[in-house]
Design a protein around this motif. Structure first.
Motif, PDB file in Angstrom:
ATOM      1  N   LEU A 137       0.798  -1.133   0.016  1.00 50.36           N
ATOM      2  CA  LEU A 137       0.052   0.078  -0.047  1.00 50.36           C
ATOM      3  C   LEU A 137       0.897   1.302   0.066  1.00 50.36           C
ATOM      4  CD1 LEU A 137      -2.061  -2.157   0.982  1.00 50.36           C
ATOM      5  CD2 LEU A 137      -3.035  -0.424   2.344  1.00 50.36           C
ATOM      6  N   THR A 138       0.375   2.383  -0.569  1.00 49.21           N
ATOM      7  CA  THR A 138       0.934   3.572  -0.526  1.00 49.21           C
ATOM      8  C   THR A 138       0.796   4.061   0.915  1.00 49.21           C
ATOM      9  OG1 THR A 138      -1.024   4.870  -1.138  1.00 49.21           O
ATOM     10  CG2 THR A 138       0.423   4.195  -3.118  1.00 49.21           C
ATOM     11  N   GLU A 139       1.519   5.156   1.115  1.00 47.24           N
ATOM     12  CA  GLU A 139       1.192   5.969   2.466  1.00 47.24           C
ATOM     13  C   GLU A 139      -0.281   6.443   2.744  1.00 47.24           C
ATOM     14  OE1 GLU A 139       3.166   9.933   4.663  1.00 47.24           O
ATOM     15  OE2 GLU A 139       4.588   8.630   3.301  1.00 47.24           O
ATOM     16  N   GLU A 140      -0.609   6.840   1.734  1.00 47.04           N
ATOM     17  CA  GLU A 140      -2.192   7.189   1.686  1.00 47.04           C
ATOM     18  C   GLU A 140      -3.191   6.049   1.926  1.00 47.04           C
ATOM     19  OE1 GLU A 140      -5.143   8.901  -1.548  1.00 47.04           O
ATOM     20  OE2 GLU A 140      -3.434   9.982  -1.441  1.00 47.04           O
ATOM     21  N   GLU A 141      -2.988   4.768   1.346  1.00 48.61           N
ATOM     22  CA  GLU A 141      -3.822   3.752   1.298  1.00 48.61           C
ATOM     23  C   GLU A 141      -3.523   3.229   2.789  1.00 48.61           C
ATOM     24  OE1 GLU A 141      -3.729   2.032  -3.186  1.00 48.61           O
ATOM     25  OE2 GLU A 141      -2.032   1.691  -1.937  1.00 48.61           O
ATOM     26  N   THR A 142      -2.313   3.305   3.174  1.00 44.64           N
ATOM     27  CA  THR A 142      -1.830   2.697   4.671  1.00 44.64           C
ATOM     28  C   THR A 142      -2.878   3.511   5.779  1.00 44.64           C
ATOM     29  OG1 THR A 142      -0.053   1.984   4.028  1.00 44.64           O
ATOM     30  CG2 THR A 142      -0.260   2.488   6.500  1.00 44.64           C
ATOM     31  N   MET A 171       0.348  -2.846   5.568  1.00 48.42           N
ATOM     32  CA  MET A 171       0.840  -2.082   4.240  1.00 48.42           C
ATOM     33  C   MET A 171       1.318  -3.258   3.262  1.00 48.42           C
ATOM     34  SD  MET A 171       4.259  -0.476   5.930  1.00 48.42           S
ATOM     35  CE  MET A 171       3.167   0.250   7.448  1.00 48.42           C
TER      36      MET A 171
END
Length: 178
Positions: A137-142, A171
């Motif tokens: 996951l990206t930082e935003e998705e995390t 993540m």
């Protein structure tokens, strides 16, 4: 229904809030409340009964991908392991169930305690090991996953806060086809 601590109604609402944050409408959330499938980390659910519920839901909703736990249940939770056992029993992943061959099953890999809590560092290990799918996951998705997890207030005990900070599962998720 998540009624282990007599919080079934609260947990249902928390699930709907969490799903909403993830873009899943309440109309797509199904909670099974059956006396033979109690929310209890030490109880193994009836394999045939659970498989029947899952297969019926898959057929009724034309589902083509199921993601579930592996034989370790990620945390050893008996209910999680029962889901894996029921899906194996169902034959969904084999030619034994010809009517549902269009549906695939991915199982989430259980990792040892060290790997579970090294957070993003596990991406190096995960990339080197065999798997059928790897989600990073990206930082935003995390952060979205953390917000969704925070909706489950009744379950946010001290160790789940540690989980949200350090667990690779927030993540990184490696899966294999059943």
């Amino acid at each position: 229904s998540g009624n282990y601590y007599n919080q079934g109604e609260i947990r249902k609402k928390e699930l709907e809030q969490s799903c909403f944050l993830l873009g899943i409408p309440a109309s797509d959330v199904t909670v099974i409340d059956h006396r033979d499938l109690p929310d209890n980390p030490a109880v193994e659910w009836d394999t045939q009964l659970l498989a029947a519920f899952v297969l019926k839901h898959i057929e009724a909703n034309n589902i083509n991908l199921v993601v579930t736990f592996d034989a370790g249940g990620v945390s050893g939770h008996a209910n999680h392991i029962s889901l894996y056992t029921a899906l194996r029993y169902s034959g969904l992943h084999t030619s034994l169930n010809a009517s549902l061959q269009w549906c695939r099953v991915l199982v989430l890999e259980s990792v040892n305690l060290f790997r579970k809590y090294i957070s993003v560092l596990d991406v190096l290990i995960s990339c080197l090991l065999p798997r059928d799918a790897l989600f990073v996951l990206t930082e935003e998705e995390t952060e979205q996953a953390r917000r969704a997890m925070r909706c489950h207030r009744s379950q946010l005990l001290w160790f789940r806060h540690i989980y949200m900070l350090f667990s690779r599962y927030m993540m990184i998720n490696s899966l294999r086809l059943l």
